[in-house]
Design a protein around this motif. Structure first.
Motif, PDB file in Angstrom:
ATOM      1  N   VAL A  30       0.868  -1.170   0.000  1.00  0.00           N
ATOM      2  CA  VAL A  30       0.000   0.000   0.000  1.00  0.00           C
ATOM      3  C   VAL A  30       0.908   1.224   0.000  1.00  0.00           C
ATOM      4  O   VAL A  30       1.492   1.571   1.025  1.00  0.00           O
ATOM      5  N   ALA A  31       1.015   1.860  -1.149  1.00  0.00           N
ATOM      6  CA  ALA A  31       1.983   2.944  -1.286  1.00  0.00           C
ATOM      7  C   ALA A  31       1.598   4.171  -0.481  1.00  0.00           C
ATOM      8  O   ALA A  31       2.453   4.856   0.082  1.00  0.00           O
ATOM      9  N   SER A  32       0.291   4.478  -0.417  1.00  0.00           N
ATOM     10  CA  SER A  32      -0.169   5.650   0.319  1.00  0.00           C
ATOM     11  C   SER A  32      -1.641   5.478   0.661  1.00  0.00           C
ATOM     12  O   SER A  32      -2.321   4.591   0.125  1.00  0.00           O
ATOM     13  N   GLY A  33      -2.140   6.303   1.559  1.00  0.00           N
ATOM     14  CA  GLY A  33      -3.537   6.215   1.919  1.00  0.00           C
ATOM     15  C   GLY A  33      -3.866   4.906   2.607  1.00  0.00           C
ATOM     16  O   GLY A  33      -3.058   4.345   3.333  1.00  0.00           O
ATOM     17  N   SER A  34      -5.086   4.402   2.368  1.00  0.00           N
ATOM     18  CA  SER A  34      -5.551   3.178   2.997  1.00  0.00           C
ATOM     19  C   SER A  34      -6.211   2.288   1.963  1.00  0.00           C
ATOM     20  O   SER A  34      -6.902   2.773   1.064  1.00  0.00           O
ATOM     21  N   ALA A  35      -6.003   0.987   2.078  1.00  0.00           N
ATOM     22  CA  ALA A  35      -6.617   0.018   1.179  1.00  0.00           C
ATOM     23  C   ALA A  35      -6.968  -1.232   1.966  1.00  0.00           C
ATOM     24  O   ALA A  35      -6.341  -1.540   2.981  1.00  0.00           O
ATOM     25  N   THR A  36      -7.979  -1.968   1.505  1.00  0.00           N
ATOM     26  CA  THR A  36      -8.513  -3.110   2.242  1.00  0.00           C
ATOM     27  C   THR A  36      -8.343  -4.397   1.454  1.00  0.00           C
ATOM     28  O   THR A  36      -8.651  -4.451   0.258  1.00  0.00           O
ATOM     29  N   ALA A  37      -7.870  -5.442   2.155  1.00  0.00           N
ATOM     30  CA  ALA A  37      -7.898  -6.804   1.627  1.00  0.00           C
ATOM     31  C   ALA A  37      -9.009  -7.533   2.378  1.00  0.00           C
ATOM     32  O   ALA A  37      -8.850  -7.902   3.538  1.00  0.00           O
ATOM     33  N   SER A  38     -10.171  -7.706   1.723  1.00  0.00           N
ATOM     34  CA  SER A  38     -11.329  -8.310   2.379  1.00  0.00           C
ATOM     35  C   SER A  38     -11.472  -9.796   2.074  1.00  0.00           C
ATOM     36  O   SER A  38     -12.196 -10.505   2.772  1.00  0.00           O
ATOM     37  N   GLY A  39     -10.802 -10.278   1.029  1.00  0.00           N
ATOM     38  CA  GLY A  39     -10.854 -11.694   0.705  1.00  0.00           C
ATOM     39  C   GLY A  39      -9.956 -12.504   1.621  1.00  0.00           C
ATOM     40  O   GLY A  39      -9.096 -11.970   2.328  1.00  0.00           O
ATOM     41  N   LEU A  40     -10.182 -13.801   1.627  1.00  0.00           N
ATOM     42  CA  LEU A  40      -9.365 -14.697   2.439  1.00  0.00           C
ATOM     43  C   LEU A  40      -7.910 -14.657   1.988  1.00  0.00           C
ATOM     44  O   LEU A  40      -7.611 -14.778   0.796  1.00  0.00           O
ATOM     45  N   VAL A  41      -7.011 -14.480   2.938  1.00  0.00           N
ATOM     46  CA  VAL A  41      -5.573 -14.538   2.667  1.00  0.00           C
ATOM     47  C   VAL A  41      -5.028 -15.811   3.301  1.00  0.00           C
ATOM     48  O   VAL A  41      -5.024 -15.957   4.519  1.00  0.00           O
ATOM     49  N   ASP A  42      -4.583 -16.737   2.471  1.00  0.00           N
ATOM     50  CA  ASP A  42      -4.013 -18.008   2.923  1.00  0.00           C
ATOM     51  C   ASP A  42      -2.565 -18.022   2.491  1.00  0.00           C
ATOM     52  O   ASP A  42      -2.258 -18.248   1.317  1.00  0.00           O
ATOM     53  N   ALA A  43      -1.659 -17.727   3.416  1.00  0.00           N
ATOM     54  CA  ALA A  43      -0.244 -17.596   3.076  1.00  0.00           C
ATOM     55  C   ALA A  43       0.619 -17.943   4.267  1.00  0.00           C
ATOM     56  O   ALA A  43       0.272 -17.635   5.408  1.00  0.00           O
ATOM     57  N   THR A  44       1.748 -18.577   3.998  1.00  0.00           N
ATOM     58  CA  THR A  44       2.713 -18.828   5.059  1.00  0.00           C
ATOM     59  C   THR A  44       3.288 -17.511   5.564  1.00  0.00           C
ATOM     60  O   THR A  44       3.480 -17.324   6.767  1.00  0.00           O
ATOM     61  N   ALA A  60     -11.169 -14.828   8.840  1.00  0.00           N
ATOM     62  CA  ALA A  60     -10.759 -16.230   8.717  1.00  0.00           C
ATOM     63  C   ALA A  60      -9.432 -16.371   7.986  1.00  0.00           C
ATOM     64  O   ALA A  60      -9.116 -17.435   7.432  1.00  0.00           O
ATOM     65  N   ASN A  61      -8.641 -15.303   7.960  1.00  0.00           N
ATOM     66  CA  ASN A  61      -7.352 -15.366   7.275  1.00  0.00           C
ATOM     67  C   ASN A  61      -6.466 -16.462   7.856  1.00  0.00           C
ATOM     68  O   ASN A  61      -6.510 -16.745   9.057  1.00  0.00           O
ATOM     69  N   LEU A  62      -5.655 -17.049   6.984  1.00  0.00           N
ATOM     70  CA  LEU A  62      -4.749 -18.127   7.384  1.00  0.00           C
ATOM     71  C   LEU A  62      -3.316 -17.688   7.102  1.00  0.00           C
ATOM     72  O   LEU A  62      -2.633 -18.229   6.249  1.00  0.00           O
ATOM     73  N   ILE A  63      -2.887 -16.690   7.859  1.00  0.00           N
ATOM     74  CA  ILE A  63      -1.547 -16.125   7.690  1.00  0.00           C
ATOM     75  C   ILE A  63      -0.678 -16.611   8.843  1.00  0.00           C
ATOM     76  O   ILE A  63      -0.932 -16.278   9.996  1.00  0.00           O
ATOM     77  N   ASP A  64       0.344 -17.389   8.534  1.00  0.00           N
ATOM     78  CA  ASP A  64       1.232 -17.860   9.596  1.00  0.00           C
ATOM     79  C   ASP A  64       2.010 -16.696  10.203  1.00  0.00           C
ATOM     80  O   ASP A  64       2.088 -16.559  11.419  1.00  0.00           O
ATOM     81  N   VAL A  65       2.603 -15.859   9.342  1.00  0.00           N
ATOM     82  CA  VAL A  65       3.370 -14.691   9.797  1.00  0.00           C
ATOM     83  C   VAL A  65       2.957 -13.476   8.972  1.00  0.00           C
ATOM     84  O   VAL A  65       3.012 -13.509   7.736  1.00  0.00           O
ATOM     85  N   LEU A  66       2.534 -12.408   9.648  1.00  0.00           N
ATOM     86  CA  LEU A  66       2.281 -11.122   9.019  1.00  0.00           C
ATOM     87  C   LEU A  66       3.491 -10.236   9.302  1.00  0.00           C
ATOM     88  O   LEU A  66       3.698  -9.814  10.433  1.00  0.00           O
ATOM     89  N   GLU A  67       4.289  -9.971   8.290  1.00  0.00           N
ATOM     90  CA  GLU A  67       5.525  -9.197   8.466  1.00  0.00           C
ATOM     91  C   GLU A  67       5.292  -7.763   8.007  1.00  0.00           C
ATOM     92  O   GLU A  67       5.023  -7.505   6.837  1.00  0.00           O
TER      93      GLU A  67
END
Length: 252
Positions: A30-44, A60-67
């Motif tokens: 997200v370069a500037s402002g605000s943006a939303t990820a509303s879909g399921l995120v399934d990621a290590t 219900a996101n399946l994110i092992d690590v949010l960096e």
């Protein structure tokens, strides 16, 4: 399931989207402002880049690590990010709570960062890792909800922040330096619930709930060392007893 290597989110446009991600790594930029990820995120690993704000709204996101490498991530529920939040790359990035009663599972401090309660009741449910500074910010209450004795992550309670500890044997701060510019609230006389070197700064508040006895240094002591700087406030509740010695400017 389709693999997307990078998702770029702008202020008004989403360049690439999907309702779900395969396990692996995805970059959320997200370069500037605000943006939303509303879909399921399934990621290590989900990597937040860009100076803007990413809103993770799927519970219900399946994110092992949010960096968080840059900018801010807004969280309204524990399920928005799933596992560990990690601060890396650039200092002073923010994990921002936008709703009440979010339990943060754990935080990895590869670089200094901010957990902002944003006026909400929040809990830290797992011991932080890493030796970079974790700053607690924002009105609201952060409750320590785990025994963090094994952690060596230093913490600073910023001027507008409030941290509660000691209500039980599973409410113990890391064995590391704690700076108090806001309020550190002792909720229960749990031995060694603040086991590191604690400094209550000028105008910082150490608050003891009513009816508690804080013993002298020695057996049952709540603190590792405790230093009151000139101008610090010790706020004692009704019928509480403070038996610990105080020598302003000296760590005891």
């Amino acid at each position: 399931m389709k693999t997307i290597q990078k998702l770029t989110l702008g202020l008004l446009t989403v360049v690439a989207t999907s309702s779900a991600f395969a396990s692996g790594t995805v970059t959320l930029d997200v370069a500037s402002g605000s943006a939303t990820a509303s879909g399921l995120v399934d990621a290590t690993l989900a990597v937040k880049t860009g100076a803007g704000t990413l809103v993770l709204s799927n519970s219900a996101n399946l994110i092992d690590v949010l960096e968080i490498q840059q900018g801010q991530v807004d969280i309204a529920a524990t399920g928005n990010f799933g596992g560990t939040a990690k601060f890396s790359t650039n200092a002073a990035n923010k994990l921002n709570m936008v709703a009440a009663d979010v339990a943060v599972p754990s935080i990895e401090m590869a670089i200094a960062g901010i957990l902002d309660c944003n006026g909400n009741a929040t809990s830290l449910a797992g011991a932080p890792t890493g030796t970079a500074l974790l700053s607690i910010d924002g009105a609201g209450v952060l409750t320590i909800a785990a025994n963090m004795t094994a952690s060596s992550t230093p913490m600073n309670i910023n001027a507008n922040a409030y941290v509660a500890v000691g209500a039980s044997g599973t409410s113990i701060l890391p064995t590391a330096a704690v700076g108090v510019d806001g309020t550190l609230n002792i909720k229960g006389a749990t031995a060694s619930c603040v086991p590191g070197n604690t400094t209550v700064a000028s105008a910082g508040i150490l608050q003891v709930d009513g009816g508690l006895t804080v013993p002298a240094s020695g057996t049952g002591d709540l603190f590792g060392t405790l230093l009151f700087q000139s101008g610090a406030v010790l706020k004692l509740g009704a019928s509480s007893v403070w038996a610990r010695a105080i020598s302003v400017g000296a760590a005891l």
